[in-house]
Design a protein around this motif. Structure first.
Motif, PDB file in Angstrom:
ATOM      1  N   ALA A  26      34.779  36.375  23.525  1.00 17.51           N
ATOM      2  CA  ALA A  26      33.549  36.362  24.022  1.00 17.51           C
ATOM      3  C   ALA A  26      33.888  36.101  25.502  1.00 17.51           C
ATOM      4  O   ALA A  26      33.141  36.695  26.435  1.00 17.51           O
ATOM      5  CB  ALA A  26      32.315  35.988  23.643  1.00 17.51           C
ATOM      6  N   GLU A  27      34.031  35.306  25.766  1.00 12.17           N
ATOM      7  CA  GLU A  27      34.349  34.644  27.608  1.00 12.17           C
ATOM      8  C   GLU A  27      34.483  35.814  28.535  1.00 12.17           C
ATOM      9  O   GLU A  27      34.842  35.285  29.080  1.00 12.17           O
ATOM     10  CB  GLU A  27      35.406  33.511  27.336  1.00 12.17           C
ATOM     11  N   LEU A  28      35.629  36.198  27.670  1.00 15.19           N
ATOM     12  CA  LEU A  28      36.134  37.168  28.806  1.00 15.19           C
ATOM     13  C   LEU A  28      35.084  38.194  29.500  1.00 15.19           C
ATOM     14  O   LEU A  28      34.383  38.974  31.106  1.00 15.19           O
ATOM     15  CB  LEU A  28      37.060  38.131  28.377  1.00 15.19           C
ATOM     16  N   ALA A  29      34.006  38.667  28.480  1.00 17.47           N
ATOM     17  CA  ALA A  29      32.719  39.642  29.699  1.00 17.47           C
ATOM     18  C   ALA A  29      31.268  39.282  29.178  1.00 17.47           C
ATOM     19  O   ALA A  29      30.822  38.908  29.914  1.00 17.47           O
ATOM     20  CB  ALA A  29      32.091  40.228  28.116  1.00 17.47           C
ATOM     21  N   TYR A  30      31.695  37.409  29.619  1.00 19.27           N
ATOM     22  CA  TYR A  30      30.352  36.209  29.810  1.00 19.27           C
ATOM     23  C   TYR A  30      30.714  35.739  31.302  1.00 19.27           C
ATOM     24  O   TYR A  30      28.777  36.036  32.131  1.00 19.27           O
ATOM     25  CB  TYR A  30      31.063  35.006  28.393  1.00 19.27           C
ATOM     26  N   ARG A  31      31.487  36.105  31.492  1.00 16.46           N
ATOM     27  CA  ARG A  31      31.607  35.215  32.810  1.00 16.46           C
ATOM     28  C   ARG A  31      31.705  35.924  33.976  1.00 16.46           C
ATOM     29  O   ARG A  31      31.641  37.417  33.818  1.00 16.46           O
ATOM     30  CB  ARG A  31      33.007  34.293  33.276  1.00 16.46           C
ATOM     31  N   ILE A  32      30.949  35.709  34.919  1.00 14.34           N
ATOM     32  CA  ILE A  32      30.813  37.036  35.841  1.00 14.34           C
ATOM     33  C   ILE A  32      31.363  36.816  36.992  1.00 14.34           C
ATOM     34  O   ILE A  32      31.514  35.294  38.011  1.00 14.34           O
ATOM     35  CB  ILE A  32      29.456  36.902  36.385  1.00 14.34           C
ATOM     36  N   GLY A  33      32.210  37.855  37.925  1.00 19.38           N
ATOM     37  CA  GLY A  33      33.190  36.834  39.415  1.00 19.38           C
ATOM     38  C   GLY A  33      33.743  35.738  39.081  1.00 19.38           C
ATOM     39  O   GLY A  33      34.272  35.632  39.718  1.00 19.38           O
ATOM     40  N   PHE A  34      33.749  36.066  38.020  1.00 21.17           N
ATOM     41  CA  PHE A  34      35.602  35.409  37.828  1.00 21.17           C
ATOM     42  C   PHE A  34      36.885  35.534  36.863  1.00 21.17           C
ATOM     43  O   PHE A  34      36.400  36.285  35.324  1.00 21.17           O
ATOM     44  CB  PHE A  34      35.190  33.818  36.868  1.00 21.17           C
ATOM     45  N   ASN A  35      37.632  34.979  37.289  1.00 17.50           N
ATOM     46  CA  ASN A  35      38.955  36.007  35.954  1.00 17.50           C
ATOM     47  C   ASN A  35      39.862  34.769  35.894  1.00 17.50           C
ATOM     48  O   ASN A  35      40.458  34.021  36.218  1.00 17.50           O
ATOM     49  CB  ASN A  35      39.535  36.257  37.929  1.00 17.50           C
ATOM     50  N   PRO A  36      40.118  34.457  34.471  1.00 14.34           N
ATOM     51  CA  PRO A  36      40.778  33.850  33.611  1.00 14.34           C
ATOM     52  C   PRO A  36      41.876  34.016  33.220  1.00 14.34           C
ATOM     53  O   PRO A  36      42.344  33.164  32.577  1.00 14.34           O
ATOM     54  CB  PRO A  36      39.435  33.681  32.152  1.00 14.34           C
ATOM     55  N   ASN A  56      31.431  43.358  31.097  1.00 11.91           N
ATOM     56  CA  ASN A  56      30.393  42.226  31.205  1.00 11.91           C
ATOM     57  C   ASN A  56      28.575  42.995  31.533  1.00 11.91           C
ATOM     58  O   ASN A  56      27.887  43.222  30.506  1.00 11.91           O
ATOM     59  CB  ASN A  56      30.292  40.960  32.698  1.00 11.91           C
ATOM     60  N   MET A  57      28.993  44.072  32.505  1.00 16.07           N
ATOM     61  CA  MET A  57      28.199  45.362  32.112  1.00 16.07           C
ATOM     62  C   MET A  57      27.721  46.472  30.616  1.00 16.07           C
ATOM     63  O   MET A  57      26.332  46.114  30.436  1.00 16.07           O
ATOM     64  CB  MET A  57      28.470  46.185  33.651  1.00 16.07           C
ATOM     65  N   ALA A  58      29.247  46.294  30.125  1.00 16.73           N
ATOM     66  CA  ALA A  58      28.694  46.953  28.932  1.00 16.73           C
ATOM     67  C   ALA A  58      27.521  46.118  28.560  1.00 16.73           C
ATOM     68  O   ALA A  58      26.780  46.549  27.303  1.00 16.73           O
ATOM     69  CB  ALA A  58      30.154  48.021  28.386  1.00 16.73           C
ATOM     70  N   CYS A  59      28.081  45.031  28.168  1.00 14.90           N
ATOM     71  CA  CYS A  59      27.091  43.542  27.434  1.00 14.90           C
ATOM     72  C   CYS A  59      25.957  43.743  27.910  1.00 14.90           C
ATOM     73  O   CYS A  59      24.329  44.103  27.003  1.00 14.90           O
ATOM     74  CB  CYS A  59      27.478  42.400  27.332  1.00 14.90           C
ATOM     75  N   GLY A  99      55.631  47.722  16.671  1.00 11.66           N
ATOM     76  CA  GLY A  99      55.547  49.073  16.467  1.00 11.66           C
ATOM     77  C   GLY A  99      55.613  49.654  18.691  1.00 11.66           C
ATOM     78  O   GLY A  99      56.037  50.434  18.095  1.00 11.66           O
ATOM     79  N   LYS A 100      55.244  49.001  18.457  1.00 12.68           N
ATOM     80  CA  LYS A 100      53.414  48.890  20.103  1.00 12.68           C
ATOM     81  C   LYS A 100      54.509  48.290  20.786  1.00 12.68           C
ATOM     82  O   LYS A 100      55.391  47.271  21.074  1.00 12.68           O
ATOM     83  CB  LYS A 100      52.250  48.938  19.949  1.00 12.68           C
ATOM     84  N   SER A 101      54.401  48.765  21.976  1.00  8.30           N
ATOM     85  CA  SER A 101      54.749  48.248  23.555  1.00  8.30           C
ATOM     86  C   SER A 101      54.107  47.006  23.668  1.00  8.30           C
ATOM     87  O   SER A 101      52.969  46.554  23.319  1.00  8.30           O
ATOM     88  CB  SER A 101      53.752  48.659  24.728  1.00  8.30           C
ATOM     89  N   CYS A 102      54.720  46.154  24.231  1.00  9.46           N
ATOM     90  CA  CYS A 102      54.833  44.508  24.576  1.00  9.46           C
ATOM     91  C   CYS A 102      53.780  44.692  25.346  1.00  9.46           C
ATOM     92  O   CYS A 102      54.403  44.056  26.477  1.00  9.46           O
ATOM     93  CB  CYS A 102      55.240  43.628  24.162  1.00  9.46           C
ATOM     94  N   ASP A 103      52.518  44.856  25.559  1.00  2.00           N
ATOM     95  CA  ASP A 103      51.526  44.701  26.717  1.00  2.00           C
ATOM     96  C   ASP A 103      50.564  43.870  26.492  1.00  2.00           C
ATOM     97  O   ASP A 103      49.644  43.923  25.051  1.00  2.00           O
ATOM     98  CB  ASP A 103      51.597  46.198  27.427  1.00  2.00           C
ATOM     99  N   LEU A 104      50.757  42.677  27.419  1.00  2.00           N
ATOM    100  CA  LEU A 104      49.932  41.333  26.681  1.00  2.00           C
ATOM    101  C   LEU A 104      49.152  40.805  28.122  1.00  2.00           C
ATOM    102  O   LEU A 104      49.323  41.552  29.041  1.00  2.00           O
ATOM    103  CB  LEU A 104      50.555  40.337  26.283  1.00  2.00           C
ATOM    104  N   ALA A 105      47.616  40.421  27.654  1.00  2.00           N
ATOM    105  CA  ALA A 105      46.951  39.671  28.529  1.00  2.00           C
ATOM    106  C   ALA A 105      46.730  38.375  28.639  1.00  2.00           C
ATOM    107  O   ALA A 105      46.292  37.824  26.960  1.00  2.00           O
ATOM    108  CB  ALA A 105      45.401  39.967  28.668  1.00  2.00           C
ATOM    109  N   ILE A 106      47.638  37.046  28.969  1.00  2.00           N
ATOM    110  CA  ILE A 106      46.949  36.163  28.120  1.00  2.00           C
ATOM    111  C   ILE A 106      45.910  35.242  29.488  1.00  2.00           C
ATOM    112  O   ILE A 106      46.133  35.204  30.043  1.00  2.00           O
ATOM    113  CB  ILE A 106      48.362  34.861  27.989  1.00  2.00           C
ATOM    114  N   TRP A 107      44.819  34.721  28.509  1.00  2.00           N
ATOM    115  CA  TRP A 107      43.654  33.893  29.160  1.00  2.00           C
ATOM    116  C   TRP A 107      43.667  32.505  29.586  1.00  2.00           C
ATOM    117  O   TRP A 107      44.077  31.692  28.559  1.00  2.00           O
ATOM    118  CB  TRP A 107      42.646  34.790  28.225  1.00  2.00           C
TER     119      TRP A 107
END
Length: 395
Positions: A375-385, A324-327, A361-369
């Motif tokens: 855009a929702e990940l950068a939009y909210r402030i103080g909320f973890n989805p 959020n700060m970067a945006c 071929g890459k490591s299976c590292d995922l985040a499920i939201w």
């Protein structure tokens, strides 16, 4: 081929292409074997229904100092009352105060104090984190910090990469910078390398830290040991450290870079060096000079974003708030910011062939939201989805 696990009904943002509305990820032995539309997916022994949730690569925090002891809340209060970060440092505070705390702490105590910070980042979808030393400032305590960092990677399901930052500040009671740099080169780096504790080498090139020439000596030693380099540069002034690190040593990244000029941007572009933006520090020390984002875009320099989690200038343990700060502060688009904590952050660590995107071929590292659009990940402030996190194929 039958995969071990299949994640289905995903809104799949791979960081390597457009959003796939009905995407599937398949993994075998902890690595991705397929990422794409459901119509082309292989069979699997286990199927996990994502329920239409957004799936991204696991987040990568590519610049942190999370291994430290104590805090510097009192110095923050001083700055609120008018003292600048540079004034605090020149008065003997700043990094040196953390050095005293780290030297007094055992390795076990460093791990104990650092785990809550790491857990906060893991809880927001971070699957890879870089951890620097730099608060020991002698061979014994720098290696102690790096051993603690390695232990964090054993105690939690997260990939830890380590960076030796002996050239961070002058140790308490010492005034001869050249003599201290000689200690970094002749004792500290060889000690860390002998134990296999450093994946890269960093230096703080700034008026309150070390000169370009002193940094060059550190990087030459790193090169002789086969270690890649990164640099704290152009945070408070423009000394040309980023250009030197990129053009002479092919630096993985140049970090902070608020005062980077056009010649420095060109040097990063030619070397393929990643520009790492640290909006937490920009915010916390009330900086007003913004990094040259438009020039970086024009030159096609990869832009990463990180927390810079540290006790003095960025006590930030939220990768999502960094987005959020970067945006907000630097006018990155939400997609640029998200690339900054996935694909480009992986490149800043020299790990982009293994992590940072969802590709076969890459490591299976995922985040499920619990979200539909990136855009929702950068939009909210103080909320973890975050709904769930996958590291090396394990939920």
């Amino acid at each position: 081929m039958t995969a071990d696990v299949l994640w289905t009904h995903a809104r799949l943002w791979t960081a390597a292409g457009p959003l796939i509305s009905d995407g599937v990820v398949a993994a075998k032995d902890g690595r991705i074997v397929f990422a794409g539309p459901a119509s082309d997916a292989p069979a699997a022994a286990r199927v996990i229904d994502c329920g239409g949730r957004l799936v991204t690569p696991g987040l990568v925090d590519c610049h942190t100092h999370i291994v430290h002891a104590g805090n510097r809340a009192d110095e923050w209060r001083m700055r609120l009352e008018g003292a600048t970060y540079e004034e605090v440092a020149r008065a003997g505070g700043g990094i040196v105060s953390t050095v005293k705390n780290v030297r007094a702490a055992s390795e076990d105590e460093l791990v104990r104090q650092s785990l809550p910070r790491l857990d906060a980042l893991i809880g927001e979808g971070v699957t890879t984190i870089e951890i620097k030393s730099g608060y020991g400032l002698d061979a014994e305590n720098e290696t102690k910090m790096l051993r603690a960092a390695r232990r964090l990677g054993r105690e939690r399901p997260v990939t830890v990469t380590t960076t030796h930052l002996g050239a961070h500040a002058m140790p308490p009671g010492q005034t001869d910078k050249d003599a201290y740099i000689a200690d970094v080169v002749e004792r500290q780096l060889p000690a860390a390398h002998a134990e296999g504790l450093a994946d890269a080498v960093d230096a703080f090139t700034e008026g309150i830290a070390f000169s370009v020439e002193q940094t060059r000596r550190v990087f030459a030693k790193a090169k002789s040991l086969g270690l890649p380099v990164k640099i704290h540069a152009e945070q408070l002034s423009n000394l040309g450290g980023a250009a030197m690190a990129a053009s002479e040593f092919g630096a993985l990244s140049a970090d902070h870079i608020e005062y980077l000029d056009e010649a420095g941007v060109v040097a990063l572009a030619k070397a393929g060096t990643v520009a790492v933006l640290l909006p937490g520090a920009f915010y916390f020390i009330k900086e007003t000079k913004k990094p040259p984002v438009d020039l970086l875009r024009k030159a096609r320099v990869p832009i990463a974003v990180s927390t810079d989690c540290n006790p003095g200038s960025s006590p930030l343990t939220s990768a999502l708030l960094a987005l959020n700060m970067a945006c907000t502060f630097f006018a990155l688009t939400p997609e640029e910011a998200l690339l900054g904590v996935t694909k480009n952050a992986a490149k800043a660590l020299g790990r982009d062939t293994d992590i940072g995107t969802i590709e076969a071929g890459k490591s299976c590292d995922l985040a499920i939201w619990n979200a539909e659009a990136p855009a929702e990940l950068a939009y909210r402030i103080g909320f973890n989805p975050l709904h769930s996190r996958v590291w090396r194929g394990n939920v």
